[in-house]
Design a protein around this motif. Structure first.
Motif, PDB file in Angstrom:
ATOM      1  N   ALA A 270      83.100  15.187  24.178  1.00 47.66           N
ATOM      2  CA  ALA A 270      83.761  14.746  25.401  1.00 47.66           C
ATOM      3  C   ALA A 270      84.591  13.503  25.132  1.00 47.66           C
ATOM      4  O   ALA A 270      85.734  13.400  25.583  1.00 47.66           O
ATOM      5  N   ASP A 271      84.028  12.559  24.350  1.00 48.30           N
ATOM      6  CA  ASP A 271      84.755  11.340  24.010  1.00 48.30           C
ATOM      7  C   ASP A 271      86.038  11.664  23.254  1.00 48.30           C
ATOM      8  O   ASP A 271      87.097  11.100  23.538  1.00 48.30           O
ATOM      9  N   ILE A 272      85.917  12.586  22.300  1.00 43.62           N
ATOM     10  CA  ILE A 272      87.099  12.953  21.508  1.00 43.62           C
ATOM     11  C   ILE A 272      88.172  13.548  22.422  1.00 43.62           C
ATOM     12  O   ILE A 272      89.344  13.184  22.353  1.00 43.62           O
ATOM     13  N   GLN A 273      87.724  14.446  23.323  1.00 40.43           N
ATOM     14  CA  GLN A 273      88.651  15.071  24.266  1.00 40.43           C
ATOM     15  C   GLN A 273      89.382  14.012  25.084  1.00 40.43           C
ATOM     16  O   GLN A 273      90.600  14.032  25.219  1.00 40.43           O
ATOM     17  N   GLN A 274      88.569  13.066  25.597  1.00 38.50           N
ATOM     18  CA  GLN A 274      89.129  12.024  26.442  1.00 38.50           C
ATOM     19  C   GLN A 274      90.155  11.195  25.664  1.00 38.50           C
ATOM     20  O   GLN A 274      91.247  10.922  26.157  1.00 38.50           O
ATOM     21  N   ALA A 275      89.774  10.842  24.433  1.00 37.00           N
ATOM     22  CA  ALA A 275      90.669  10.040  23.608  1.00 37.00           C
ATOM     23  C   ALA A 275      91.979  10.781  23.358  1.00 37.00           C
ATOM     24  O   ALA A 275      93.069  10.200  23.431  1.00 37.00           O
ATOM     25  N   LEU A 276      91.866  12.074  23.106  1.00 38.76           N
ATOM     26  CA  LEU A 276      93.062  12.869  22.837  1.00 38.76           C
ATOM     27  C   LEU A 276      93.961  12.907  24.069  1.00 38.76           C
ATOM     28  O   LEU A 276      95.187  12.800  23.963  1.00 38.76           O
ATOM     29  N   GLN A 277      93.312  13.064  25.262  1.00 39.25           N
ATOM     30  CA  GLN A 277      94.101  13.116  26.488  1.00 39.25           C
ATOM     31  C   GLN A 277      94.829  11.804  26.717  1.00 39.25           C
ATOM     32  O   GLN A 277      96.010  11.781  27.055  1.00 39.25           O
ATOM     33  N   GLN A 278      94.088  10.700  26.490  1.00 37.51           N
ATOM     34  CA  GLN A 278      94.712   9.396  26.699  1.00 37.51           C
ATOM     35  C   GLN A 278      95.866   9.184  25.727  1.00 37.51           C
ATOM     36  O   GLN A 278      96.858   8.542  26.058  1.00 37.51           O
ATOM     37  N   ALA A 279      95.719   9.734  24.541  1.00 33.76           N
ATOM     38  CA  ALA A 279      96.783   9.573  23.548  1.00 33.76           C
ATOM     39  C   ALA A 279      97.963  10.477  23.868  1.00 33.76           C
ATOM     40  O   ALA A 279      98.983  10.428  23.200  1.00 33.76           O
ATOM     41  N   GLY A 280      97.801  11.335  24.868  1.00 37.17           N
ATOM     42  CA  GLY A 280      98.917  12.151  25.307  1.00 37.17           C
ATOM     43  C   GLY A 280      99.019  13.509  24.646  1.00 37.17           C
ATOM     44  O   GLY A 280     100.102  14.082  24.570  1.00 37.17           O
ATOM     45  N   TYR A 281      97.892  14.015  24.122  1.00 36.86           N
ATOM     46  CA  TYR A 281      97.953  15.348  23.519  1.00 36.86           C
ATOM     47  C   TYR A 281      97.688  16.437  24.544  1.00 36.86           C
ATOM     48  O   TYR A 281      96.808  16.324  25.345  1.00 36.86           O
TER      49      TYR A 281
END
Lengths: 281, 323
Positions: A270-281
């Motif tokens: 979930a953390d990885i997903q969130q980080a990716l979303q924040q990074a704009g992926y």
């Protein structure tokens, strides 16, 4: 790789697991047997558990074994993690081949060999330097830590090799000191491996009969040593009760560990997903 | 600490201190790496390697009635500049002469070899099956293979006494079903030792086999079948050769400790089950002949050197493949 299984493979799996678990089930079932005879079912009873908790020899030995197992786990985790890191991250260093044989040696070396050689060493060093003063908890702990370290090393090494070192390199590039990188980046990543290594060392130490028999002294009989002296004389329902308690604890621990690891993995994803979303992926 | 207590006036001293601290940190980071290797290296060297050297030394001594119960290696009488080395080959000569040891070594190798083959025959289909079940079931099955490993080895071996003995579970079941009228002798012979070893070491065979079978590319099997090979043939010409690393690793993990096994032959074996681990134990604890026990140990290590080297080569290869 998922493929249809042939009836032969399924039959072998059923028999295989029955073979692995049958004896354990029989131990548990007969620990509740009123009769002392294994084949005669005398009705349900918990009297052997009562006798077990009143057996001071066993309780004392169990306490001693737990103490040794805790210390063994602590030492083995520290040294094993260091060895695993060295093997996974440092590439080739001088003496690596010899180091690898030292690490993997205790994994397969028969117990009798480890036991006798350590005992003879302790006897010799006592003669030369006056250390150790007799044998007991200390010498058993050192012996156990030596062979348990190998298991921790293998677990930590494989965990570290599977992860790429770029996060650590990034932290170093950003100016973090190696010690800081270890505690804030590396250790959280390999923590599950370290915990698994600790638990395995703890269990192996609690379970060892042969090495402890060699390096123990008078008055330091571990639980397996007491169990072995009883079992040698034949079947004893008290030992069945003891086995049932151990199997119970292990099963609960494994299930708990499984749930915890599953949750942690989910949170990580979930953390990885969130980080990716924040990074704009 | 030092920086905080330093007076604001001596700025040069402070700067010098900082430089020194940084230099020290840089030194430590280099030495940190060395320390990571040196600590476990030193521990294993002292507690795993040195003991073998000492065993080798004591194997060249003779038993005496004193403490410690063996003759000294170095004799250093007063007034002599250099010590004299005192070596007896009699223990090794004794091992060669007494057929008991020969039989025990050969019997241990035989029992370990047969057990390894049995483990492979039982373990391969199980590992194969696990590798082919869906991922969710696979985790559970793997856990079930590992779980017995976490429960006491001694107690699991002990469980077989109740199952195999004259009035044990199997005999009782077979007799109540009317299949046999006389109980079978299944305990305290070679049969029960085989059962015990296969049972105890089966997970060590299954896990490395599973690891190689899981990575196996299914498309290779499909290609073989598309080209007309029957499943059996595809299995023996594609699957088995590709899982050879797992077969080798698993076999060594079973074979090596099985040769020196002590608990299983002493609980499940009979008086005529000669295995070298038991002989070594008796030589040490009953006969109290430490030099002979040391010689038995050294020969056992020499016997096991070849399989251990094979296993280590295999592990290095597997590690390189991973990296």
């Amino acid at each position: 790789m998922t493929r249809r299984l042939s009836p032969f493979v399924i039959t072998m799996m059923v028999f295989g697991f029955a073979f692995l678990y049958g004896p354990i089930v029989s131990l548990i079932v007969y620990s509740f047997n009123e009769s002392k005879l294994v084949t005669v079912w005398g009705g349900f009873s918990t009297k052997w558990y009562g006798e077990l908790v009143r057996n001071e020899q066993i309780l004392e030995a169990a306490f001693l074994s737990l103490k040794i197992a805790l210390m063994t786990g602590a030492i083995a985790v520290v040294f094993g993690t260091l060895a695993g890191m060295a093997l996974a991250r440092y590439g080739s260093f001088r003496g690596r081949t010899f180091f690898t044989s030292l690490v993997t040696g205790p994994l397969v070396m028969p117990d009798v060999i480890i036991g006798i050689s350590l005992l003879l060493m302790f006897v010799s060093t006592q003669q030369w330097f006056g250390w150790p003063q007799g044998r007991g908890v200390d010498t058993i702990t050192i012996a156990h830590a030596t062979f348990c370290m190998a298991y921790v090393t293998v677990i930590v090494q494989s965990r570290m090799s599977a992860l790429d070192g770029s996060i650590e390199e990034a932290a170093l590039d950003l100016g973090a000191r190696p010690a800081k990188v270890f505690f804030t980046v590396t250790l959280p990543i390999i923590a599950p491996a370290c915990i698994a290594g600790f638990l395995l060392s703890f269990t192996l130490s609690l379970d060892d009969l042969v090495i402890a028999s060699f390096v123990s002294g008078p008055g330091s009989s571990t639980l397996p040593m007491v169990v072995f002296s009883k079992v040698r004389l034949g079947v004893s329902p008290q030992i069945n009760a003891l086995a049932t308690i151990i199997v119970g604890i292990v099963t609960i621990a494994v299930i708990l560990a499984g749930i915890l690891m599953h949750r942690q993995e989910k949170r990580r994803q979930a953390d990885i997903q969130q980080a990716l979303q924040q990074a704009g992926y | 600490m030092t920086e905080a207590t330093a007076k604001p006036g001596d700025a040069t001293a402070l700067a010098r201190l900082r430089t020194a601290a940084r230099a020290l940190a840089r030194r430590l980071s280099v030495d940190g790496r060395t320390g990571v290797i040196a600590l476990p290296y030193a521990w294993l060297f002292v507690f795993f390697f040195v003991p073998f050297v000492i065993v080798a030394k004591i194997s060249l001594a003779q038993m005496v009635l004193q403490r410690p119960p063996y003759t000294a290696f170095l004799l250093w009488p007063d007034g002599q500049t250099w010590p004299t080395i005192q070596v007896f080959w009699s223990n090794y000569a004794w091992l060669l002469q007494d057929p008991l040891y020969w039989i025990a070594y050969l019997n241990s190798l035989k029992i370990a070899l047969v057990s390894t083959v049995l483990c492979l025959l039982v373990g391969y289909p199980i590992a194969y099956g696990i590798a082919r079940t869906p991922a969710t079931v696979r985790t559970l099955l793997l856990l079930m293979v590992i779980l017995p490993f976490w429960t006491s080895f001694l107690l699991r071996v002990y469980a077989w006494i109740g199952i195999l003995k004259q009035k044990g579970l199997i005999n009782a079941a077979l007799m109540s079903l009317g299949i046999i009228d006389q109980p079978l002798d299944m305990l305290h012979n070679d049969f029960s030792v085989y059962v015990g070893i296969v049972y105890s070491y089966l997970p060590f065979m299954i896990l490395p086999l599973y690891a190689t079978l899981e990575k196996l590319d299914v498309s290779l099997l499909e290609a073989a079948e598309d080209l007309g090979a029957r499943p059996i043939r595809a299995f023996f010409t594609v699957t088995v050769p590709l899982s050879l690393p797992g077969i080798l690793a698993g076999s060594m993990l079973v074979f090596i400790p099985a040769v020196g096994e002590f608990v299983i032959p002493s609980l499940l074996g009979g008086p005529d089950t000669l295995m070298i681990g038991k002989i070594l134990w008796n030589e040490f604890f009953s006969n109290r002949d430490w030099p002979v026990a040391s010689a038995v140990t050294i020969v056992l290590i020499l016997v096991l050197v070849i399989p251990i080297v094979i296993l280590q080569r295999q592990q290095v290869k597997a590690q390189e493949a991973l990296e």
